[in-house]
Design a protein around this motif. Structure first.
Motif, short mmCIF file in Angstrom:
data_model
loop_
_atom_site.label_atom_id
_atom_site.label_comp_id
_atom_site.label_asym_id
_atom_site.label_seq_id
_atom_site.Cartn_x
_atom_site.Cartn_y
_atom_site.Cartn_z
N ASN A 1 0.90 -1.03 -0.01
CA ASN A 1 -0.05 0.00 0.00
C ASN A 1 0.92 1.02 -0.04
OD1 ASN A 1 -1.88 2.14 0.61
ND2 ASN A 1 -3.26 0.66 1.63
N PRO A 2 1.02 2.06 -1.03
CA PRO A 2 2.11 2.92 -1.30
C PRO A 2 1.59 4.18 -0.37
CG PRO A 2 0.69 2.95 -3.30
CD PRO A 2 0.46 1.72 -2.37
N LYS A 3 0.36 4.10 0.23
CA LYS A 3 -0.08 5.23 0.82
C LYS A 3 0.17 5.37 2.29
CE LYS A 3 -4.16 7.01 -0.05
NZ LYS A 3 -5.52 7.23 -0.42
N LEU A 4 1.00 4.17 2.84
CA LEU A 4 1.06 3.81 4.07
C LEU A 4 2.63 3.77 4.27
CD1 LEU A 4 -1.57 0.92 5.03
CD2 LEU A 4 -1.59 3.49 5.62
N PRO A 5 2.98 4.15 5.71
CA PRO A 5 4.55 4.03 5.96
C PRO A 5 4.75 2.45 6.42
CG PRO A 5 3.23 4.98 7.96
CD PRO A 5 2.44 4.90 6.53
N ASN A 6 6.17 2.15 6.05
CA ASN A 6 6.50 0.97 6.33
C ASN A 6 7.22 0.72 7.71
OD1 ASN A 6 5.86 0.18 3.74
ND2 ASN A 6 7.74 0.57 2.83
N ILE A 7 6.95 -0.41 8.24
CA ILE A 7 8.10 -0.87 9.55
C ILE A 7 8.84 -2.25 9.08
CG2 ILE A 7 6.43 0.03 11.00
CD1 ILE A 7 5.47 -3.20 11.54
N SER A 8 10.16 -2.35 9.81
CA SER A 8 10.97 -3.37 9.63
C SER A 8 10.24 -4.77 10.26
CB SER A 8 12.12 -3.09 10.25
OG SER A 8 13.20 -4.24 10.41
N LEU A 9 10.45 -5.85 9.47
CA LEU A 9 9.95 -7.18 10.18
C LEU A 9 11.02 -7.93 10.92
CD1 LEU A 9 7.94 -8.40 7.00
CD2 LEU A 9 7.13 -7.24 8.96
N ASP A 10 12.20 -7.21 11.16
CA ASP A 10 13.20 -8.02 11.88
C ASP A 10 12.83 -8.40 13.23
OD1 ASP A 10 14.93 -7.79 9.95
OD2 ASP A 10 16.05 -6.07 10.61
N VAL A 11 11.74 -7.66 13.77
CA VAL A 11 11.51 -7.92 15.11
C VAL A 11 10.65 -9.25 15.09
CG1 VAL A 11 11.56 -5.52 15.63
CG2 VAL A 11 9.52 -6.43 14.87
N LEU A 12 10.27 -9.63 13.93
CA LEU A 12 9.43 -10.96 13.91
C LEU A 12 10.01 -12.30 13.97
CD1 LEU A 12 6.40 -9.57 11.41
CD2 LEU A 12 6.48 -9.50 13.97
N GLN A 13 11.33 -12.26 13.77
CA GLN A 13 12.02 -13.38 13.48
C GLN A 13 11.66 -14.18 14.72
OE1 GLN A 13 15.94 -13.27 11.94
NE2 GLN A 13 15.50 -11.52 10.30
N PRO A 14 11.53 -15.54 14.55
CA PRO A 14 11.31 -16.45 15.74
C PRO A 14 12.77 -17.13 16.36
CG PRO A 14 11.07 -17.74 13.47
CD PRO A 14 11.23 -16.34 12.98
N THR A 15 12.64 -17.53 17.49
CA THR A 15 13.56 -18.19 18.08
C THR A 15 13.99 -19.63 17.71
OG1 THR A 15 12.51 -19.12 19.85
CG2 THR A 15 13.27 -16.63 20.05
N PHE A 16 14.82 -20.14 17.77
CA PHE A 16 15.54 -21.45 17.32
C PHE A 16 14.33 -22.50 18.08
CE2 PHE A 16 17.63 -25.59 18.33
CZ PHE A 16 17.59 -25.96 16.75
N PRO A 17 14.05 -22.51 19.39
CA PRO A 17 13.21 -23.53 19.74
C PRO A 17 11.61 -23.38 19.07
CG PRO A 17 14.03 -22.46 21.67
CD PRO A 17 14.57 -21.75 20.37
N GLU A 18 11.18 -22.14 18.75
CA GLU A 18 10.10 -22.06 17.91
C GLU A 18 10.15 -22.43 16.48
OE1 GLU A 18 8.20 -17.82 19.82
OE2 GLU A 18 9.68 -17.88 18.19
N ILE A 19 11.38 -22.30 15.98
CA ILE A 19 11.59 -22.90 14.47
C ILE A 19 11.64 -24.34 14.65
CG2 ILE A 19 13.31 -23.00 12.72
CD1 ILE A 19 14.45 -20.32 13.37
N LEU A 20 12.18 -25.00 15.56
CA LEU A 20 12.35 -26.36 15.77
C LEU A 20 10.94 -27.00 15.91
CD1 LEU A 20 14.31 -28.89 15.93
CD2 LEU A 20 14.13 -28.38 18.55
N LEU A 21 10.19 -26.49 16.81
CA LEU A 21 8.79 -27.04 16.93
C LEU A 21 7.98 -26.67 15.61
CD1 LEU A 21 6.40 -27.93 18.84
CD2 LEU A 21 6.06 -25.56 19.40
N GLU A 22 8.09 -25.65 14.97
CA GLU A 22 7.41 -25.50 13.69
C GLU A 22 7.71 -26.44 12.69
OE1 GLU A 22 6.35 -22.02 10.36
OE2 GLU A 22 7.21 -21.49 12.19
N SER A 23 9.10 -26.83 12.56
CA SER A 23 9.48 -27.52 11.47
C SER A 23 9.02 -29.22 11.80
CB SER A 23 10.93 -27.59 11.38
OG SER A 23 11.55 -28.12 12.43
#
Length: 773
Positions: free
Chosen positions: A593-615
């Protein structure tokens, strides 16, 4: 036989019988027969090939008493059981010998003799010579013609491709744990393969690409199965003929040979399973030396191999169950050993927890850490995982991305189902076929990134362009009535009372309308889970439901695979049942949406235990969803054990290089006969033991070795007994070798006439109509 039984019964009594002069008395004939029995310790050193046992001869009465955890009473001694209980394993035999010279005394002439130094050296040399010959033969059969055929065969298209992904560090999804594919990729990398071959389909030629490193690695591990099995059986039975027979059955089996010669997970899995079994048997043999260096080594190696087996395929759980049952049984006997203190039993328990639970889990987790560290680039497996997971992959549109935080009208979005391995809400220009609800545009879910996943979110009651600069930004909120317009086809997300294609009592979901103009069945109420009315909807974070305004049903995916008319994508339905499940919960992933400001998604990266469980959740979901495709080769579970049907690895006509996966029928059917005889013999022995019969140690060998020993034992002539035993063993060895000579073209490849042609090398060998080679 009667005199032998009476002697064995007498050996377990409290008072030893008076010694008889050699060659006199009623037991002389029995003693002579036992003395010349194949495998008896008093045989000359050169007769170890006839089945010489390494264990000393222990009277049957003492053997039974030891198994029951008590010492036989000494002659003229105190009450039974007054001596400390012996430890399990070989220590029991040693303990019986250490009680004293008067315990169950045997005639001096029949006591085992200590072999001379020269005989021990001869036996050791023979032991290593046989192991070397077995190993060399195994490697020769597995590496012969390894480079042929010079094209992709069967599942090499999957696992070779995954090896390439590791070399290129490209993320992918597979239903199996990563260790096997990582090792294949490592073997390819170390052998000079650059990871550029596409591995598209069976039959594609390798040409200049170096594939031998990956095939050679699998063949190397497959070759080690034979010496591992040989050593395992030798440790269990102390019988060289039994170990040789085991090695022959594996060496000359065309099925095992075929699986070992290609880029597959099977030889890697079987290597770790067999290695775990050998380590467990070796560690059991050190039971009389607990906490010694060899004891710790084999116990730790067992745990390492358990991690390897599970890290290749989940079917490795079966060897974990085998080792677990052995461990529980071992600890139970230790717990019942009153000579051990509670502290000592606690040390045993701690050692097993550390080596057989903590160590395997640590190594298993470490393989995933390496897996995620290596595969850090976006690839074909992205869509199977959550948006937060994808944000960590280099090259993914969410990696280091900045997107608008809150959803607004006019935004171009992708909508992802929260249940693992479901994918994105998707549509395309193809219609549902006749007879499948309304003949309107198909709506499915798709696991991969695609332009057909894009939707425009609009108000339900206006066609004004929200991106017009003159119109202020209006955010989408919990409870709003919206319309989702498919960006590529300009048709609206639609539902009605027609039944869904595959799921009964669910409603069909379609794409409907022209250039965004449809009807009231295009309207959906958007709800944020666990949020209050009026809240904005956050990209990636908000969990939303889409409720159809007319029917009241909830948009979801059944996870069922559509037929070919639906491109084998997953079914989308509108369920009238409002129960909250992950199938009906979505999140907004891509957001433009070009009319809205953006935010960085770095804060959303999961931890290793979360990645392990999800996989693991994704893999479990993927395994549950595995189903054969139309016209795909399928077999029944009972086909493989009886060798009813094989599998074409390569080629279908007389001009192709044909490889056919089929177990050596002589060996496989001999296995079936062995199972039947084992059950019958085991039942007879169980009944005999229950009735108080004391059985000789010779019944503890391998089935065919035991049967031949018993046949030889029943003969009066020691020379004839030796001959029967030798002929039986040689017949089995030569018979399996000759059957391999007949059927080896199945594994090494056939060119020319098919089996039904008299000029074919396989003419007359198609014993079952179901064998289509």
């Amino acid at each position: 036989m009667l005199c032998a039984t009476s002697r064995l019964l007498a050996a377990g009594t409290a008072t030893a019988p008076p010694a008889q002069p050699r060659g006199r008395g009623p037991g002389a004939r029995c003693r002579r027969r036992e003395l010349h029995f194949p495998g008896h310790p008093e045989l000359p050193p050169g007769d170890f090939l006839l089945g010489r046992l390494a264990r000393p001869s222990v009277p049957a009465g003492r053997r039974v008493a030891l198994r029951r955890g008590r010492m036989p009473p000494a002659v003229g001694g105190g009450p039974a059981g007054s001596e400390p209980r012996p430890r399990r394993g070989r220590a029991g035999v040693e303990g019986a010998r250490a009680v004293g010279p008067d315990v169950g005394a045997e005639p001096a002439a029949r006591s085992p003799k200590r072999p001379a130094r020269g005989s021990r050296c001869t036996e050791a040399a023979g032991r290593w010579t046989l192991l070397t010959l077995v190993t060399l033969l195994s490697f020769a059969t597995r590496f012969h013609r390894l480079d042929e055929p010079r094209h992709i065969c069967w599942d090499e298209t999957h696992f070779g491709k995954m090896g390439s992904y590791y070399i290129n560090r490209t993320f992918f999804f597979d239903v199996h744990p990563p260790l096997g594919k990582m090792l294949i990729g490592l073997a390819g990398y170390l052998s000079g393969y650059d990871g550029t071959f596409l591995f598209q389909k069976p039959g594609d030629k390798y040409e200049h690409h170096n594939y031998m490193g990956m095939r050679g690695f699998c063949a190397f591990l497959g070759s080690l199965l034979v010496p591992f099995a040989y050593l395992t059986v030798l440790e269990l039975s102390k019988s060289f003929p039994a170990a040789l027979l085991t090695a022959a059955l594996l060496t000359f089996d065309t099925g095992c040979l075929t699986l070992s010669q290609y880029i597959l997970l099977d030889p890697i899995l079987m290597f770790f399973i067999m290695a775990a079994m050998l380590s467990m048997v070796k560690y059991n043999s050190c039971a009389n030396r607990p906490f010694s260096a060899p004891w710790w080594f084999w116990l730790s190696l067992t745990g390492i191999n358990l991690a390897g087996a599970l890290g290749v395929k989940f079917v490795g759980l079966f060897i974990i169950l085998q080792v677990g049952w052995n461990t529980i049984s071992d600890l139970w006997h230790l717990f019942g050993d009153l000579s051990l203190s509670v502290v000592t039993v606690g040390k045993h328990l701690t050692a097993r927890i550390l080596c057989l639970i903590a160590l395997p889990l640590t190594l298993y987790t470490a393989t995933y850490a390496i897996h995620f560290m290596v595969l850090n680039k976006s690839g074909p497996g992205d869509g199977f995982f959550s948006s937060a997971f994808q944000a960590r992959l280099s090259g993914n549109n969410l990696h280091n991305a900045s997107i608008p935080e809150h959803l607004a009208y006019g935004s171009v979005i992708t909508v992802k189902n929260l249940r693992m391995a479901i994918g994105y809400l998707h549509s395309h220009r193809h219609l549902y076929p006749e007879g499948i609800g309304a003949r309107q545009q198909q709506v499915t879910t798709y696991l991969h990134k695609d332009y057909n996943n894009l939707w425009i979110i609009k108000k339900h009651n206006t066609n004004a362009d929200p991106l017009d600069p003159s119109i202020p930004v209006e955010f989408v909120r919990h409870g709003d009535i919206v319309r989702l317009e498919h960006k590529e086809t300009s048709r609206n997300l639609h539902s009605h009372y027609h039944e869904a294609p595959l799921t009964r009592k669910h409603y069909q979901v379609t794409g409907y309308g022209i250039n965004g103009t449809g009807d009231s069945n295009d309207f959906w109420r958007i709800e944020v889970i666990n949020r209050k009315f009026g809240n904005r909807i956050k990209v990636l974070r908000s969990r939303i439901r889409l409720i159809h305004l007319v029917t009241g049903c909830v948009l979801g995916s059944s996870g069922k695979v559509l037929p070919k008319w639906g491109w084998e994508q997953l079914e989308v339905t509108c369920t009238p049942y409002l129960k909250e499940t992950l199938n009906s919960i979505w999140n907004v992933e891509d957001h433009i949406n070009p009319k809205l400001p953006n935010i960085s998604l770095d804060v959303l990266q999961p931890t290793f235990p979360e990645i392990l469980l999800e996989s693991h959740m994704v893999m479990i979901r993927g395994n549950n969803g595995l189903k054969p495709k139309d016209n795909e080769f399928t077999s029944k579970p009972w086909h493989w054990p009886i060798n009813y049907q094989g599998l074409r690895f390569s080629g279908i006509n007389d001009t192709d290089f044909r490889v056919y996966l089929l177990g050596n029928p002589v060996i496989w059917w001999l296995n079936l006969l062995s199972i039947a005889l084992y059950l019958l013999l085991g039942s007879i022995i169980a009944v005999a033991v229950q009735r108080g019969t004391h059985l000789p140690a010779e019944v503890e060998g391998i089935l065919w070795d035991t049967l031949l020993r018993l046949c030889a034992w029943s003969l009066a002539s020691s020379f004839l007994a030796r001959g029967v035993y030798m002929v039986g063993i040689l017949s089995l060895l030569l018979g399996t070798a000759y059957s391999f000579y007949l059927f080896h073209p199945l594994a090494y490849g056939m060119v020319g006439p098919l089996a039904q042609d008299p000029g074919s090398p396989m003419a007359g060998l198609r014993w079952l109509e179901s064998w289509d080679f």
